[in-house]
Design a protein around this motif. Sequence first.
Motif, PDB file in Angstrom:
ATOM      1  N   ILE A  12     -56.093  10.145 -28.660  1.00 23.57           N
ATOM      2  CA  ILE A  12     -55.128   9.065 -28.492  1.00 23.57           C
ATOM      3  C   ILE A  12     -54.748   8.511 -29.859  1.00 23.57           C
ATOM      4  O   ILE A  12     -55.472   8.698 -30.838  1.00 23.57           O
ATOM      5  N   GLY A  13     -53.610   7.851 -29.932  1.00 21.43           N
ATOM      6  CA  GLY A  13     -53.154   7.254 -31.177  1.00 21.43           C
ATOM      7  C   GLY A  13     -51.928   7.946 -31.728  1.00 21.43           C
ATOM      8  O   GLY A  13     -51.690   9.138 -31.467  1.00 21.43           O
ATOM      9  N   TYR A  14     -51.120   7.209 -32.477  1.00 23.09           N
ATOM     10  CA  TYR A  14     -49.932   7.779 -33.105  1.00 23.09           C
ATOM     11  C   TYR A  14     -50.333   8.934 -34.034  1.00 23.09           C
ATOM     12  O   TYR A  14     -51.421   8.937 -34.607  1.00 23.09           O
ATOM     13  N   SER A  66     -46.817  -2.807 -26.870  1.00 24.77           N
ATOM     14  CA  SER A  66     -45.939  -1.922 -27.634  1.00 24.77           C
ATOM     15  C   SER A  66     -44.485  -2.001 -27.163  1.00 24.77           C
ATOM     16  O   SER A  66     -43.580  -1.640 -27.894  1.00 24.77           O
ATOM     17  N   GLU A  67     -44.266  -2.500 -25.938  1.00 22.51           N
ATOM     18  CA  GLU A  67     -42.903  -2.646 -25.440  1.00 22.51           C
ATOM     19  C   GLU A  67     -42.346  -4.042 -25.716  1.00 22.51           C
ATOM     20  O   GLU A  67     -41.194  -4.327 -25.438  1.00 22.51           O
ATOM     21  N   LYS A  68     -43.189  -4.932 -26.254  1.00 21.77           N
ATOM     22  CA  LYS A  68     -42.777  -6.310 -26.475  1.00 21.77           C
ATOM     23  C   LYS A  68     -42.583  -6.659 -27.943  1.00 21.77           C
ATOM     24  O   LYS A  68     -41.797  -7.523 -28.281  1.00 21.77           O
ATOM     25  N   ASP A  69     -43.340  -6.004 -28.836  1.00 20.52           N
ATOM     26  CA  ASP A  69     -43.236  -6.387 -30.234  1.00 20.52           C
ATOM     27  C   ASP A  69     -42.106  -5.626 -30.926  1.00 20.52           C
ATOM     28  O   ASP A  69     -41.410  -4.834 -30.319  1.00 20.52           O
ATOM     29  N   SER A  70     -41.924  -5.871 -32.189  1.00 23.18           N
ATOM     30  CA  SER A  70     -40.807  -5.270 -32.926  1.00 23.18           C
ATOM     31  C   SER A  70     -41.265  -4.155 -33.858  1.00 23.18           C
ATOM     32  O   SER A  70     -40.577  -3.797 -34.800  1.00 23.18           O
ATOM     33  N   SER A  71     -42.438  -3.591 -33.591  1.00 24.98           N
ATOM     34  CA  SER A  71     -43.008  -2.592 -34.497  1.00 24.98           C
ATOM     35  C   SER A  71     -42.364  -1.220 -34.340  1.00 24.98           C
ATOM     36  O   SER A  71     -42.504  -0.361 -35.197  1.00 24.98           O
ATOM     37  N   GLY A  72     -41.682  -1.007 -33.217  1.00 24.47           N
ATOM     38  CA  GLY A  72     -41.094   0.309 -32.971  1.00 24.47           C
ATOM     39  C   GLY A  72     -42.065   1.293 -32.350  1.00 24.47           C
ATOM     40  O   GLY A  72     -41.731   2.453 -32.141  1.00 24.47           O
ATOM     41  N   ARG A  73     -43.288   0.856 -32.044  1.00 21.53           N
ATOM     42  CA  ARG A  73     -44.256   1.755 -31.407  1.00 21.53           C
ATOM     43  C   ARG A  73     -43.932   1.866 -29.920  1.00 21.53           C
ATOM     44  O   ARG A  73     -43.829   0.859 -29.231  1.00 21.53           O
ATOM     45  N   HIS A  74     -43.815   3.074 -29.438  1.00 24.49           N
ATOM     46  CA  HIS A  74     -43.594   3.287 -28.011  1.00 24.49           C
ATOM     47  C   HIS A  74     -44.878   3.841 -27.412  1.00 24.49           C
ATOM     48  O   HIS A  74     -45.458   4.797 -27.933  1.00 24.49           O
ATOM     49  N   PHE A  75     -45.300   3.242 -26.311  1.00 22.53           N
ATOM     50  CA  PHE A  75     -46.622   3.528 -25.771  1.00 22.53           C
ATOM     51  C   PHE A  75     -46.831   5.010 -25.495  1.00 22.53           C
ATOM     52  O   PHE A  75     -47.913   5.542 -25.745  1.00 22.53           O
ATOM     53  N   ALA A  76     -45.804   5.680 -24.977  1.00 30.07           N
ATOM     54  CA  ALA A  76     -45.964   7.097 -24.633  1.00 30.07           C
ATOM     55  C   ALA A  76     -46.379   7.927 -25.838  1.00 30.07           C
ATOM     56  O   ALA A  76     -47.076   8.952 -25.695  1.00 30.07           O
ATOM     57  N   TYR A  77     -45.990   7.501 -27.036  1.00 25.22           N
ATOM     58  CA  TYR A  77     -46.268   8.296 -28.231  1.00 25.22           C
ATOM     59  C   TYR A  77     -47.655   8.041 -28.806  1.00 25.22           C
ATOM     60  O   TYR A  77     -48.009   8.580 -29.854  1.00 25.22           O
ATOM     61  N   TYR A  78     -48.467   7.257 -28.101  1.00 27.04           N
ATOM     62  CA  TYR A  78     -49.893   7.206 -28.418  1.00 27.04           C
ATOM     63  C   TYR A  78     -50.599   8.456 -27.879  1.00 27.04           C
ATOM     64  O   TYR A  78     -51.786   8.671 -28.157  1.00 27.04           O
ATOM     65  N   PHE A  79     -49.893   9.250 -27.094  1.00 28.20           N
ATOM     66  CA  PHE A  79     -50.466  10.427 -26.444  1.00 28.20           C
ATOM     67  C   PHE A  79     -49.693  11.676 -26.853  1.00 28.20           C
ATOM     68  O   PHE A  79     -48.470  11.653 -26.928  1.00 28.20           O
ATOM     69  N   GLU A  80     -50.420  12.754 -27.100  1.00 24.41           N
ATOM     70  CA  GLU A  80     -49.779  14.058 -27.248  1.00 24.41           C
ATOM     71  C   GLU A  80     -49.515  14.591 -25.839  1.00 24.41           C
ATOM     72  O   GLU A  80     -50.343  14.429 -24.936  1.00 24.41           O
ATOM     73  N   GLU A  81     -48.374  15.224 -25.640  1.00 25.59           N
ATOM     74  CA  GLU A  81     -48.051  15.714 -24.306  1.00 25.59           C
ATOM     75  C   GLU A  81     -49.121  16.689 -23.802  1.00 25.59           C
ATOM     76  O   GLU A  81     -49.586  17.562 -24.527  1.00 25.59           O
TER      77      GLU A  81
END
Length: 226
Positions: A12-14, A66-81
């Motif tokens: 898990i993790g970017y 991750s959907e509320k802050d302005s960091s640009g992190r999208h939750f789905a991308y904490y995971f490799e497909e």
Amino acid sequence: MAELLSVRFSKIGYRDARLDGLSYSLTLSDGSPENALIIGSNSSGKTSQLHLLFSIFLPHHNELVSEKDSSGRHFAYYFEENEIGFVATEWTIPGSGNLPGMAAAKTRVVGRFSQFTNRERYEHTTVFFSFIADSERGIDDLPLTSSIPHRVAISPKTVHEAKKYLRELFDDKPSREFYLTEGMSDWQKHLRRIGYNIEQFKLMMQFTMSEGDSSSFLKKLVRLYK
């Protein structure tokens, strides 16, 4: 109130700040909980850890930090497909402390795992689980990178395999109070039933989003309760 004792991240993790295999304890030498800080350089995964921890308790898409802050992190991308990513935590159970004549304090493991098949379309299966640890089974018996292969022999490739493993390992004793669900609303009801205050996690999330700025946090708090 339950207190956090340890954390495990697996697959898990970017991509530029992977948390795969990261595990740590938040206890003193006697096993009692200790206040702690997450310290690291920029882009080392500090914010990601908090986002993922909160996602156990606030799993709905509109609740995710991750959907509320302005960091640009999208939750789905904490995971490799197609990988199965775990976040697991261990907590004290209030009222089960080490008083004279009592058994050792119990701990509860609370976590989630997800498998994204298409991150762009947010297609995934997520499973939430909890159980009471005992002398035979605990957080390090989960199929996590930190436990494979020296303690856990398998690395599940599908959600079905992961669910089967957890049920077979942890659901053989009623005393473990094993619980597993894919329903987010059912999960939050269960968390409340076993003593977790969801509103408290929402407040902590608001503070995290203010990045420690107390004045900003108070403004958000006022807006939250207007």
